[in-house]
Write a protein that holds these residues in place. Sequence first.
Motif, short mmCIF file in Angstrom:
data_model
loop_
_atom_site.label_atom_id
_atom_site.label_comp_id
_atom_site.label_asym_id
_atom_site.label_seq_id
_atom_site.Cartn_x
_atom_site.Cartn_y
_atom_site.Cartn_z
N HIS A 45 -6.61 -2.54 -13.69
CA HIS A 45 -6.79 -2.55 -12.23
C HIS A 45 -6.23 -3.83 -11.61
O HIS A 45 -5.50 -3.79 -10.61
CB HIS A 45 -8.27 -2.40 -11.90
N ARG A 46 -6.52 -4.98 -12.18
CA ARG A 46 -6.07 -6.25 -11.62
C ARG A 46 -4.55 -6.37 -11.70
O ARG A 46 -3.91 -6.81 -10.74
CB ARG A 46 -6.75 -7.40 -12.36
N GLU A 47 -3.99 -6.01 -12.82
CA GLU A 47 -2.53 -6.08 -12.98
C GLU A 47 -1.84 -5.13 -12.00
O GLU A 47 -0.79 -5.46 -11.42
CB GLU A 47 -2.14 -5.74 -14.41
N GLY A 48 -2.42 -3.94 -11.82
CA GLY A 48 -1.84 -3.00 -10.86
C GLY A 48 -1.87 -3.53 -9.45
O GLY A 48 -0.89 -3.42 -8.70
N ARG A 49 -3.00 -4.13 -9.05
CA ARG A 49 -3.10 -4.68 -7.69
C ARG A 49 -2.12 -5.84 -7.48
O ARG A 49 -1.52 -5.96 -6.42
CB ARG A 49 -4.53 -5.16 -7.44
N SER A 50 -1.96 -6.67 -8.49
CA SER A 50 -1.01 -7.79 -8.35
C SER A 50 0.41 -7.27 -8.25
O SER A 50 1.23 -7.81 -7.49
CB SER A 50 -1.15 -8.75 -9.54
N LEU A 51 0.74 -6.20 -8.98
CA LEU A 51 2.09 -5.64 -8.90
C LEU A 51 2.34 -5.01 -7.54
O LEU A 51 3.46 -5.07 -7.02
CB LEU A 51 2.29 -4.60 -10.01
N VAL A 52 1.31 -4.44 -6.93
CA VAL A 52 1.45 -3.89 -5.58
C VAL A 52 1.79 -5.02 -4.60
O VAL A 52 2.64 -4.85 -3.71
CB VAL A 52 0.16 -3.17 -5.15
N THR A 53 1.14 -6.16 -4.75
CA THR A 53 1.45 -7.30 -3.89
C THR A 53 2.88 -7.79 -4.12
O THR A 53 3.61 -8.10 -3.17
CB THR A 53 0.45 -8.45 -4.16
N PHE A 54 3.28 -7.84 -5.37
CA PHE A 54 4.64 -8.25 -5.72
C PHE A 54 5.66 -7.26 -5.17
O PHE A 54 6.81 -7.63 -4.90
CB PHE A 54 4.75 -8.33 -7.25
N GLY A 55 5.26 -6.01 -4.99
CA GLY A 55 6.20 -4.96 -4.61
C GLY A 55 6.73 -5.03 -3.21
O GLY A 55 7.61 -4.24 -2.85
N GLY A 56 6.25 -5.95 -2.37
CA GLY A 56 6.79 -6.06 -1.01
C GLY A 56 8.22 -6.53 -1.01
O GLY A 56 9.16 -5.79 -0.68
N ASP A 57 8.44 -7.79 -1.40
CA ASP A 57 9.80 -8.33 -1.47
C ASP A 57 10.59 -7.65 -2.58
O ASP A 57 11.81 -7.47 -2.45
CB ASP A 57 9.76 -9.84 -1.69
N ALA A 58 9.93 -7.28 -3.67
CA ALA A 58 10.63 -6.56 -4.74
C ALA A 58 11.13 -5.22 -4.22
O ALA A 58 12.24 -4.79 -4.54
CB ALA A 58 9.70 -6.36 -5.94
N GLY A 59 10.31 -4.55 -3.42
CA GLY A 59 10.73 -3.28 -2.84
C GLY A 59 11.92 -3.43 -1.91
O GLY A 59 12.77 -2.55 -1.84
N MET A 60 11.98 -4.55 -1.17
CA MET A 60 13.13 -4.76 -0.31
C MET A 60 14.42 -4.80 -1.12
O MET A 60 15.45 -4.26 -0.70
CB MET A 60 12.98 -6.07 0.48
#
Length: 338
Positions: free
Chosen positions: A205-220
């Motif tokens: 759960h924690r790793e998934g939530r951190s990856l979601v946060t990382f996914g903003g600029d990564a998604g760009m």
Amino acid sequence: MRADGPECPACGVIYLRAEARAAARQAEARDAAKRDAALSEAEDQRLALREALEAHTAPTFVPPLSAARPTQDAALEGITFHAEATNGEDVLEARLRLWVLPAALLIASLAVRSPGFHALMRIFLTMPVHELGHAVTAWFCGFSATPSLWFTSVSEERSVFIPLVLAGLLGTLTYQGWKRRQWTWLGAGAVLLLAQAVGTLGLDHREGRSLVTFGGDAGMMVLGTALMATFYVPPEHSLRRNALRWGFIVIGAAAFMDGFEQWWAALSHVERIPFGRNEGSGLSDPTRLVQTYGWNISHLIRRYVALGITCLVALGLLYLGALWRVRGLLRRGTSAAG
């Protein structure tokens, strides 16, 4: 039984005249049969043409003039095909594939270095892609997410419905790729299914939530690369026929450069990292990754930069492949210009 002599001694019929009349009757019968056959064929063709026009299809019969046309030699057919493939439209497309992508990236890189243009670009082009990056990452990690222009709402706990729906869609894409022999669909579907399995089942759960946060600029960067890649779709694709690829390459280049330029500059200027709080949405993404999830700042920078370079390599391979396919057209276009 025919008697000897020029005429019949019993009835007085002259044999030559009788034979001439019989031959004339046979010729008339043959001519009538030919006329009937021609009229029947013409009627059949007229009916076939009428049916074809009503059905908006090409007629199935061969017109007489086309049938009488001499057959073209196979070598001449190859020459004709090559001449048709090098028309002006194809040469223009070859030049577009050479210049549009580098030009879009160059203009976007200049725009992100101008404060005024960067602010406008972020409002109208890149922030929706940034928020969509959060949402897509959340879906692949099993969370429910709803993106908006400036904020993405992500569920606290993993969902059951979202992974099933996403897996169903990706499975359909993979199956249709295999069924239709569309290997790009098949490969994309298989890779995305693997990514979903890792994000949903392989991360806690924690790793998934951190990856979601990382996914903003990564998604760009990732989504921006995907949008730019749409410029190289085949001629029959709707994105090209409806000119949507022009808008996608502009949005994609802006989104990619907005994310990549910031983290590339952060390699030597850490103050470029937007630590702090965002108005109305709490801690910024880098602040949350460092303070909440314990990411190291140098690791954070290197992960974003590594992802951006990977996207550039993939985009470069696509660009070189497209140039390789149109290299002959480019040479002919250059020769014509000279």
